[in-house]
Design a protein around this motif. Sequence first.
Motif, mmCIF file in Angstrom:
data_model
loop_
_atom_site.group_PDB
_atom_site.id
_atom_site.type_symbol
_atom_site.label_atom_id
_atom_site.label_comp_id
_atom_site.label_asym_id
_atom_site.label_seq_id
_atom_site.Cartn_x
_atom_site.Cartn_y
_atom_site.Cartn_z
ATOM 1 N N ILE A 146 0.817 -1.207 0.000
ATOM 2 C CA ILE A 146 0.000 0.000 0.000
ATOM 3 C C ILE A 146 0.857 1.266 0.000
ATOM 4 O O ILE A 146 0.356 2.382 0.183
ATOM 5 C CB ILE A 146 -0.992 0.013 1.177
ATOM 6 N N GLY A 147 2.152 1.112 -0.221
ATOM 7 C CA GLY A 147 3.021 2.263 -0.460
ATOM 8 C C GLY A 147 3.300 3.157 0.720
ATOM 9 O O GLY A 147 3.549 4.358 0.551
ATOM 10 N N VAL A 148 3.321 2.603 1.939
ATOM 11 C CA VAL A 148 3.507 3.440 3.129
ATOM 12 C C VAL A 148 4.940 3.439 3.666
ATOM 13 O O VAL A 148 5.231 4.123 4.654
ATOM 14 C CB VAL A 148 2.541 3.018 4.262
ATOM 15 N N ALA A 149 5.828 2.702 3.056
ATOM 16 C CA ALA A 149 7.210 2.625 3.556
ATOM 17 C C ALA A 149 7.924 3.960 3.402
ATOM 18 O O ALA A 149 7.607 4.775 2.538
ATOM 19 C CB ALA A 149 7.976 1.543 2.816
ATOM 20 N N THR A 150 8.916 4.165 4.268
ATOM 21 C CA THR A 150 9.826 5.302 4.169
ATOM 22 C C THR A 150 11.250 4.749 4.294
ATOM 23 O O THR A 150 11.454 3.621 4.755
ATOM 24 C CB THR A 150 9.549 6.334 5.279
ATOM 25 N N PRO A 151 12.260 5.528 3.874
ATOM 26 C CA PRO A 151 13.622 4.977 3.815
ATOM 27 C C PRO A 151 14.144 4.381 5.118
ATOM 28 O O PRO A 151 14.798 3.333 5.105
ATOM 29 C CB PRO A 151 14.460 6.180 3.361
ATOM 30 N N GLY A 152 13.871 5.028 6.252
ATOM 31 C CA GLY A 152 14.347 4.473 7.518
ATOM 32 C C GLY A 152 13.728 3.125 7.821
ATOM 33 O O GLY A 152 14.405 2.212 8.324
ATOM 34 N N HIS A 153 12.458 2.984 7.511
ATOM 35 C CA HIS A 153 11.756 1.718 7.708
ATOM 36 C C HIS A 153 12.366 0.641 6.822
ATOM 37 O O HIS A 153 12.561 -0.505 7.250
ATOM 38 C CB HIS A 153 10.277 1.926 7.386
ATOM 39 N N VAL A 154 12.694 1.003 5.579
ATOM 40 C CA VAL A 154 13.310 0.054 4.645
ATOM 41 C C VAL A 154 14.654 -0.422 5.184
ATOM 42 O O VAL A 154 14.949 -1.622 5.212
ATOM 43 C CB VAL A 154 13.487 0.704 3.256
ATOM 44 N N ARG A 155 15.472 0.519 5.631
ATOM 45 C CA ARG A 155 16.798 0.153 6.157
ATOM 46 C C ARG A 155 16.672 -0.756 7.372
ATOM 47 O O ARG A 155 17.426 -1.726 7.518
ATOM 48 C CB ARG A 155 17.570 1.424 6.527
ATOM 49 N N GLU A 156 15.732 -0.460 8.243
ATOM 50 C CA GLU A 156 15.557 -1.264 9.453
ATOM 51 C C GLU A 156 15.147 -2.688 9.104
ATOM 52 O O GLU A 156 15.695 -3.658 9.652
ATOM 53 C CB GLU A 156 14.503 -0.617 10.356
ATOM 54 N N LEU A 157 14.193 -2.843 8.191
ATOM 55 C CA LEU A 157 13.748 -4.187 7.822
ATOM 56 C C LEU A 157 14.878 -4.976 7.178
ATOM 57 O O LEU A 157 15.101 -6.150 7.514
ATOM 58 C CB LEU A 157 12.553 -4.109 6.873
ATOM 59 N N LEU A 158 15.614 -4.360 6.273
ATOM 60 C CA LEU A 158 16.709 -5.070 5.605
ATOM 61 C C LEU A 158 17.805 -5.458 6.593
ATOM 62 O O LEU A 158 18.383 -6.555 6.499
ATOM 63 C CB LEU A 158 17.282 -4.207 4.478
ATOM 64 N N ALA A 159 18.091 -4.577 7.538
ATOM 65 C CA ALA A 159 19.109 -4.889 8.548
ATOM 66 C C ALA A 159 18.679 -6.073 9.406
ATOM 67 O O ALA A 159 19.471 -6.992 9.673
ATOM 68 C CB ALA A 159 19.376 -3.667 9.412
ATOM 69 N N GLY A 210 18.922 -9.323 7.502
ATOM 70 C CA GLY A 210 20.308 -9.777 7.443
ATOM 71 C C GLY A 210 20.728 -10.471 8.720
ATOM 72 O O GLY A 210 21.391 -11.519 8.689
ATOM 73 N N GLU A 211 20.342 -9.913 9.854
ATOM 74 C CA GLU A 211 20.668 -10.524 11.141
ATOM 75 C C GLU A 211 20.002 -11.890 11.295
ATOM 76 O O GLU A 211 20.526 -12.776 11.977
ATOM 77 C CB GLU A 211 20.221 -9.603 12.276
ATOM 78 N N ALA A 212 18.848 -12.069 10.627
ATOM 79 C CA ALA A 212 18.118 -13.337 10.710
ATOM 80 C C ALA A 212 18.605 -14.358 9.686
ATOM 81 O O ALA A 212 18.055 -15.464 9.612
ATOM 82 C CB ALA A 212 16.622 -13.079 10.513
ATOM 83 N N GLY A 213 19.632 -13.981 8.910
ATOM 84 C CA GLY A 213 20.205 -14.929 7.957
ATOM 85 C C GLY A 213 19.636 -14.849 6.558
ATOM 86 O O GLY A 213 19.828 -15.772 5.761
ATOM 87 N N VAL A 214 18.934 -13.759 6.234
ATOM 88 C CA VAL A 214 18.429 -13.557 4.875
ATOM 89 C C VAL A 214 19.223 -12.412 4.255
ATOM 90 O O VAL A 214 18.926 -11.239 4.491
ATOM 91 C CB VAL A 214 16.926 -13.229 4.859
ATOM 92 N N PRO A 215 20.256 -12.720 3.467
ATOM 93 C CA PRO A 215 21.157 -11.679 2.962
ATOM 94 C C PRO A 215 20.551 -10.864 1.830
ATOM 95 O O PRO A 215 19.585 -11.278 1.177
ATOM 96 C CB PRO A 215 22.361 -12.483 2.468
ATOM 97 N N ALA A 216 21.144 -9.702 1.593
ATOM 98 C CA ALA A 216 20.636 -8.785 0.563
ATOM 99 C C ALA A 216 20.637 -9.409 -0.821
ATOM 100 O O ALA A 216 19.777 -9.091 -1.651
ATOM 101 C CB ALA A 216 21.463 -7.495 0.578
#
Length: 314
Positions: free
Chosen positions: A192-205, A208-214
């Motif tokens: 629904i297009g509500v993400a913002t850059p900080g939210h994106v960075r947090e989810l990706l980080a 990665g910690e959970a073992g799902v690499p970029a």
Amino acid sequence: MSLPDGLPMAVPVAGLPARVRIHEVGPRDGLQNEKAVVPVEVKAEFIRRLADAGLSTVEATSLVRPEWVPQLADAEQLVPLLKDVPAELPVLVPNQRGLERAMALGVRRIAVFGSATETFARRNLNRSVDESLAMFEPVVARARESAMWVRGYLSMCFGDPWEGPVPVRQVVAVAKRLMDLGCDELSLGDTIGVATPGHVRELLARLGEAGVPADRLAVHFHDTYGQALANTLAALEHGITTVDASAGGLGGCPYAKSATGNLATEDLVWMLDGLGIETGVDLGRLTATSVWMAGHLGRPSPSRTVRALSQKET
């Protein structure tokens, strides 16, 4: 003032990928919401033109029951028309029956579509998150046994129209379970297009910690609040090299009314060209393709880049 050659000046930025693969979703995700059925010959020509523009992956259709998505009811007629198209042409399959249809058509790349939230899982698949993952498990296993490439889509990764903001830990937990089924790649959907850059960075980080690499992830942003390109840049800074986009900005989600158009492929290519990031896509050919498709749909493309470049030609 527009530039003479219709392209931005390339100014590379340190720390970004040298090349990005665009996963074009226009023929499937872009057209699925259209009320007027697009003729199968037009769909085949659309896909052919997208490949000719340099897109190496074009998601062709979905093998769902016709009454679910009437626009894509012609999959069995469409796929045989694409045998000479020089691109990877994955299709979406909802269950084992969809996989059987894909295998009968000779498809070698498939995708399954899950949800990070219970409400959307119920509305989209008529199952809970646990039940939907259980449904996908034999689909992914059988596909992998047949040496097929499998993508997992995870929708509602940032917000849900019924549940509101989705906790990052919840998304990470479902994403990890979906990848553990054996998916080669996972596309994170901002449905629904509500993400913002900080939210994106947090989810990706956290992924990665959970073992799902970029390098196993893709991003799929909608531009509801004008954040899709900003979110894409944040993902690139984190090392993401696969980005979903839809030619001309077509599409949304038929099961989430607040989901407006996808990130336009032309807008994405303009930004990537300006960053000196290779895509292999000819922006002029791609723009011409979206103008052509807009003519068939009877309305102008919502892509700002398509409008700017097509106006320049007139």
